[in-house]
Design a protein around this motif. Sequence first.
Motif, short mmCIF file in Angstrom:
data_model
loop_
_atom_site.label_atom_id
_atom_site.label_comp_id
_atom_site.label_asym_id
_atom_site.label_seq_id
_atom_site.Cartn_x
_atom_site.Cartn_y
_atom_site.Cartn_z
N SER A 62 0.80 -1.23 0.00
CA SER A 62 0.00 0.00 0.00
C SER A 62 0.84 1.28 0.00
O SER A 62 0.29 2.38 0.01
CB SER A 62 -0.95 -0.02 1.20
OG SER A 62 -0.28 -0.49 2.35
N LYS A 109 -0.51 1.40 -5.41
CA LYS A 109 -1.89 1.76 -5.09
C LYS A 109 -2.49 2.61 -6.19
O LYS A 109 -3.32 3.47 -5.95
CB LYS A 109 -1.92 2.50 -3.75
CG LYS A 109 -0.98 3.71 -3.69
CD LYS A 109 -1.01 4.34 -2.32
CE LYS A 109 -0.11 5.55 -2.31
NZ LYS A 109 -0.02 6.16 -0.98
N MET A 167 -6.07 1.48 -1.27
CA MET A 167 -6.91 1.36 -0.09
C MET A 167 -8.38 1.61 -0.45
O MET A 167 -8.68 2.34 -1.41
CB MET A 167 -6.45 2.35 0.99
CG MET A 167 -5.02 2.12 1.45
SD MET A 167 -4.78 0.52 2.28
CE MET A 167 -5.50 0.90 3.88
N SER A 171 -7.07 -2.97 1.99
CA SER A 171 -6.71 -2.74 0.59
C SER A 171 -7.54 -3.62 -0.33
O SER A 171 -8.02 -4.69 0.08
CB SER A 171 -5.22 -3.03 0.39
OG SER A 171 -4.98 -4.41 0.62
#
Lengths: 567, 567
Positions: free
Chosen positions: B177, B181, B200, B234
């Motif tokens: 993350s 991302k 996320m 996530s």
Amino acid sequence: MIFSKKFEPSWTENQPPKGSYRSIFKWGAPERFKHPNARLYNMLKEVFGMTDNDFVKKVKEGNEQVCLPSDKKSLRVLTEEDLKSFISILGKENVETDDFSRVKFSSGKTVEEALELRDGCPVDVSDAVLHPRTKEDVQKVITYCSEHKIPVYVFGGGSSVNLGLRPSRGGITLVMSTHMKRLIELNEENQTATVEAGMMGPDFEKLLNKAPEKLSARRRYTCGHFPQSFEYSSVGGWVAALGSGQSSTYYGDACDLVISQEYVTPAGTFKTVDYPATATGPNINWIMMGSEGCFGVLTSVTMKIFRHMPENRKRFGYIFPDWDKAVSATREISQGEFGLPSVLRISDAEETDVALKLYGVEGTVLDKMMELKGFEKGRRCLCIGHTEGEKGLSSHVKRKLSKIARANGGMTLTGYPTSKWEHGRFNDPYMREDLNDYDIIIDTLETSVKWDNLHHVHKSVREFIKKRPATVCMTHCSHFYPQGTNLYFIFIGRFSSMQEYKNFQTGIIERINASGGSLSHHHGVGKMIGPWMESHLGKEQIDILKALKRHFDPENIMNPGGQMSIT
Amino acid sequence: MIFSKKFEPSWTENQPPKGSYRSIFKWGAPERFKHPNARLYNMLKEVFGMTDNDFVKKVKEGNEQVCLPSDKKSLRVLTEEDLKSFISILGKENVETDDFSRVKFSSGKTVEEALELRDGCPVDVSDAVLHPRTKEDVQKVITYCSEHKIPVYVFGGGSSVNLGLRPSRGGITLVMSTHMKRLIELNEENQTATVEAGMMGPDFEKLLNKAPEKLSARRRYTCGHFPQSFEYSSVGGWVAALGSGQSSTYYGDACDLVISQEYVTPAGTFKTVDYPATATGPNINWIMMGSEGCFGVLTSVTMKIFRHMPENRKRFGYIFPDWDKAVSATREISQGEFGLPSVLRISDAEETDVALKLYGVEGTVLDKMMELKGFEKGRRCLCIGHTEGEKGLSSHVKRKLSKIARANGGMTLTGYPTSKWEHGRFNDPYMREDLNDYDIIIDTLETSVKWDNLHHVHKSVREFIKKRPATVCMTHCSHFYPQGTNLYFIFIGRFSSMQEYKNFQTGIIERINASGGSLSHHHGVGKMIGPWMESHLGKEQIDILKALKRHFDPENIMNPGGQMSIT
């Protein structure tokens, strides 16, 4: 188009002789037929430059008694000792080695198999046909075959159209639909039915529809799964080959209906957990579905069932100005989140032409209206279907989709074409024998596509097929998802040899693969598609399937010889 | 119940010190808190026989700076050479070996981990924390780790509640993350979004909600997946651990939303096919989901997305006379085929009592009405939820389910309790630190059940929990299917030692397993549940997962040490 009303070919109306090749390759019930109607017959003559004269003498009809040539007659794998062992496990009456049984249960419903059988030349036959009575029978047979390295092929309803049943290494064929076709449990609270894998579609559906009378149930149910092969396919086959029914847009594909499966494999017997959902690692249910007998024998399945409410069905039919508009409308229907229709089908222009003939719309007032309103032949596209579920939902879905159809230039044809389609929905395959009788081949290949690749795959595959002179190519979409749909290609042509036909078929598969369609939406893999699997999925992913295969079946006895390219 | 209005514990309102243990185990955002309200506080005192005095002095708060004891500080697996290699692959800034990072990214959100961190005693820590920037980075790291047999653990959002992240054999933790991302593609035609695995939840949802502004899209979309951990989980984690969102009854579980996945494994890198459906043998997508980092690293996913239409949401709330009636009503709602609500939750009597406090219903006019109408405290059960989708569908579903609620003795509470629940839907976990501060443990375990086993599992597990003196046990169902639902147990108690607590937890897991519930509905397996997997699935099925594990990861470097009992 010239209408010759006087002549009608003498389509075969006799049951095939008992014990004949034709009794094996003929579709469906021996006494049932569906012939091309006059409009379709005229179209065939026109397309293929044929005359009534060409429909006088049939080609080899396959009416001869099955009699294996000596090179196929002798046992390929089994010894007399093996046969004795199988008899001791299953009883004499459940072990067949006669030519007819060996050929019958070694054959599926591909064009290749039909033509080979017409010629009295089946390519591969099992040495023996076994009819297990119970899971325990299956376990004993698999244990024996593991020890003696005997190939095992599994036969459910026999409707495979991709050489899925071909026993290419001899051995035995296990027929699941002879005895292993019992209901194990109807669970009304969970809305599930557990059945042995060999239960046939209509038996399953009848049990569910008549659950109050037959099982003292509180309600009537439906299985929700109606592939074109419904009448001649088994519940186990639906799951093992990842089938999809004509009502899948609402009910889901076979894989969506499975709650639990029980398998007998060389690596052991197990029943997967039967929760509506579970987060206990990779789901074994998912790993087993679609394994087509390559990992083990599916002996029973627990399926979701649904409330049977045919009274809520609402039919609809639309004609769209063109394919683009038909596709746009169905995409909007699939993504609109107002509920989904049960049956939804759109035909491209060439199929629309044929469908209007088949459903008896051509020449009616509806046909006139279409012409008046400017829906041009050669461009216009038919859409049919019906909604299901609770009454209010069914009405709501129909109302909303009608709005979308109109917004995309569609004109209602009423529910008439859908009623006509429903009437014959399982019967079209009967026409294949009629066409084959006059040396015309009809066959299908199918793929799944994302919306953004639909037109490219459709164009690319059609282009390949239509490049061949005098070849019909009809396409429809019949299974819808928010993310895409399927493309189902039906092609009709005359071929000088099996090799010419095989080359043509290969070309279509390669076009599907190259244009980015899936190698199969719901026909499965079989030995026909197997050779392309590695190029389709890539080596890394084929290796995953091979690892599973090695685990379940280290001796490679389960459906060996090409399925999924695992050899 | 005695209301002591004067005293309120000084619930922690300060951000945990930077670098402290507390900053690691605290749920959610450092600056956000949710404290027990007065009614809940009074309940706690009553249940546990505590007084205001017991809420004056906090237990060890974990405010100390993270500082590993020497036995954990030293590298367990890695050499200095390895670290240099990782730095050369990822850059110095993406390789962390400081105590804080090592502890932070080795920890999930189980109670055990929180308490161990309070004590400054993390059980297992990775030797190094790596932040890959791209798939290629991941490939290089996995290749290196394969060659050097270095264990690899994967950290997404860090919200695992089953020791899924615990690096029990040292090695490295890959944090997805930090960099990975990004949105890869929004495809409006297919209604899919492809994102890197470390994106996320809120970032994903915001991108979709604001697609017109941020991505020049034609529409707004939603991901449809809102687990309680939404803000701190996530997208990759949802898929890898088979999560389920609070709106799953309508949108489906995480597994239903996945179209395609890309993995880097020791056996190679691959992206699964991205068709809406395909019948090309066992579906690799299905094989990979739920593998929890044991097969490889999930680097990107293509997810279904949905049209964002919050304006169509219809809230509802009902009180039922008892649990039986609440269950019957929701079963009928799930099986009625009129469309499904998005959020649907029923609480058993004990949870209803607490929920009415939490949602601020206790003491209101609604509370009075319930009493007047004879909905008895200790028996009555709360049902809340909302519908979604196209406007007409959303209204229809609400109308139909209201009818069913009434037919089962339900009385409407209006949408008020649902609004209150929505307001705090992601915030309840914040209360854990407050309770832990005063030596009270709150934890959860969950299971999935078929309808016909729901009451048995509920009774059996509750019986076990309630046998223990002074222990709260609240249960709800929050994910509905035609075939069953889940049971989510929340228990609160005081324990003399970690061992006493662990024994209690073990007892609950064993009760779930013995009574026939799934070991997990949506929390996944992790190292907490792993030990029961074989007894749950049976040896034959565990062997299938082990065969896959051996294929992907012959050196056993991917998340070794207990997950799925594959060692």
